[in-house]
Design an enzyme around this catalytic site. Structure first.
Site, PDB file in Angstrom:
ATOM      1  N   ASP A   1       0.855  -1.192   0.000  1.00  0.00           N
ATOM      2  CA  ASP A   1       0.000   0.000   0.000  1.00  0.00           C
ATOM      3  C   ASP A   1       0.890   1.240   0.000  1.00  0.00           C
ATOM      4  O   ASP A   1       0.712   2.154   0.808  1.00  0.00           O
ATOM      5  CB  ASP A   1      -0.913  -0.018   1.229  1.00  0.00           C
ATOM      6  CG  ASP A   1      -2.041   0.995   1.146  1.00  0.00           C
ATOM      7  OD1 ASP A   1      -2.440   1.356   0.025  1.00  0.00           O
ATOM      8  OD2 ASP A   1      -2.530   1.435   2.204  1.00  0.00           O
TER       9      ASP A   1
ATOM     10  N   ASN B   1       1.784   6.957   3.065  1.00  0.00           N
ATOM     11  CA  ASN B   1       2.524   5.987   3.876  1.00  0.00           C
ATOM     12  C   ASN B   1       4.030   6.157   3.758  1.00  0.00           C
ATOM     13  O   ASN B   1       4.792   5.256   4.108  1.00  0.00           O
ATOM     14  CB  ASN B   1       2.129   4.558   3.482  1.00  0.00           C
ATOM     15  CG  ASN B   1       0.791   4.156   4.072  1.00  0.00           C
ATOM     16  OD1 ASN B   1       0.367   4.691   5.093  1.00  0.00           O
ATOM     17  ND2 ASN B   1       0.110   3.226   3.422  1.00  0.00           N
TER      18      ASN B   1
ATOM     19  N   ASP C   1       3.191   1.801   8.018  1.00  0.00           N
ATOM     20  CA  ASP C   1       1.934   1.080   7.800  1.00  0.00           C
ATOM     21  C   ASP C   1       2.077  -0.049   6.779  1.00  0.00           C
ATOM     22  O   ASP C   1       1.660   0.057   5.626  1.00  0.00           O
ATOM     23  CB  ASP C   1       0.819   2.035   7.368  1.00  0.00           C
ATOM     24  CG  ASP C   1      -0.558   1.365   7.448  1.00  0.00           C
ATOM     25  OD1 ASP C   1      -0.625   0.196   7.862  1.00  0.00           O
ATOM     26  OD2 ASP C   1      -1.553   2.028   7.087  1.00  0.00           O
TER      27      ASP C   1
END
Length: 354
Positions: free
Chosen positions: A223, A228, A240
């Site tokens: 992701d 992030n 994350d």
């Protein structure tokens, strides 16, 4: 038109209320007292300051600690990941930290454990990491990000996740479409036929594209969007890893791209300028960019629907599940159908596998 990826808006997610549904959501039991009890069960003495951070899938809080820097407490969504899957995420982050790659690794207790349980909630503790969003317009920053992604993937290639799932057409696309079509109360009746026909053709095109592209799956961040990546001390810090999975390397690139096609070509070449210094990349994977973007659009819509019983979602995503949303979603998927027929992003002739 510019390509993009579905971005979850930022907000401070505090305690959920039960005004959306009569049955309490499991997170309704995560009271301030329960949060502090969990943190203090690991030997910390809290000063009772709790700050809700930006998170929806899990619940994440900054906790003040007496005489020390605050720490971050992450409470995992019940029934999403197994203990083995969470521990694989933790191990991957720890592997990267040992290589001095800037990630935020979970704290360990005296027994070397990173995953804890309190009052039915599984949680992990992390050091607080400051930083700001990297300036993507500064192309030198993309080169630096590429170097660290190359190092992450070099480490990720050493083995695969055994328990965590892979990025594939079935789980991201087919299962998402099936859930939305089989669950009452989401896609309006007058749009179901259009949605069904469109997604069937789009999934066929995605399957065909994946069948043409051979790649070696890696352990990925999964992701890796700009939210992030925290920029600090002239380098990116990757946070994350909750969506870490096995998959193609390009999955960790495409969400960093933005703007028109010409801009994205410049951006991907800068990222790969840095990446190639530490790991190899087969340009054939660039043919998967629009497929991966399409899968994320379908997965994102189903993710919101799957989480709709969590009161935090109707409160923070009031635009979801409206006639306008589903009409726009179908339009976006139509645009993706067209984008699937466009040539892949091109690499400069100077970019080649080392």
């Amino acid at each position: 038109m510019p390509r993009y990826w579905p971005h979850i808006p930022r907000c401070n997610d505090t305690m959920s209320t039960n005004d959306v549904q009569s049955k309490p959501h499991p997170y309704s039991a995560l009271t301030p007292e329960a949060i502090l009890d969990a943190v203090e069960s690991q030997g910390f003495v809290s000063d009772a300051r709790i700050l809700g951070l930006n998170s929806y899938e899990n619940r994440v809080y900054q906790i003040g600690i007496e005489g020390e820097q605050p720490i971050i407490a992450k409470f995992y969504r019940p029934e999403r990941w197994s203990n083995e899957q969470i521990l694989e995420e933790h191990q991957f982050i720890q592997d990267l930290a040992e290589l001095e790659i800037p990630v935020v690794a979970p704290l360990t207790n005296k027994a070397g454990e990173t995953l804890f349980e309190s009052q039915g909630f599984r949680f992990a503790l992390f050091p607080r990491q400051g930083g700001q969003a990297p300036e993507i317009d500064n192309l030198d920053n993309l080169v630096v990000i590429g170097r660290y992604l190359g190092r992450i993937h070099a480490a990720g290639a050493k083995t695969r996740f055994k328990h965590r799932p892979s990025i594939d057409v079935r789980s991201f696309g087919e299962d998402s479409v099936a859930f939305l079509l089989s669950t009452p109360g989401f896609i309006p009746d007058e749009l179901r036929e259009s949605y069904t026909s469109l997604t069937r053709h789009l999934l066929d095109a995605i399957q065909e594209q994946f069948a043409k592209v051979s790649y070696q799956p890696l352990r990925l961040h999964g992701d890796c969007h700009i939210g992030n990546v925290l920029w600090r001390d002239e380098r990116p810090h990757f946070v994350d890893f909750d969506d870490a999975r096995n998959g193609p390397a390009v999955q960790d690139f495409w969400m960093l791209l933005s703007g028109e096609r010409e801009q994205q070509i410049i951006q991907i070449n800068k990222i790969l300028d840095g990446y190639y210094q530490f790991y190899d990349f087969d340009p054939i994977e660039l043919n998967l960019v629009e497929s991966l973007r399409s899968l994320r659009l379908m997965y994102y819509a189903a993710w919101l629907a799957r989480r709709w019983s969590d009161p935090a979602f109707p409160h923070n995503f009031p635009w979801f599940n409206t006639q306008r949303y589903w009409s726009q979603h179908i339009l976006e998927l139509r645009e993706q159908m067209a984008a699937m027929n466009e040539p892949a992003l091109a690499l400069n002739t100077g970019n080649f596998n080392y």
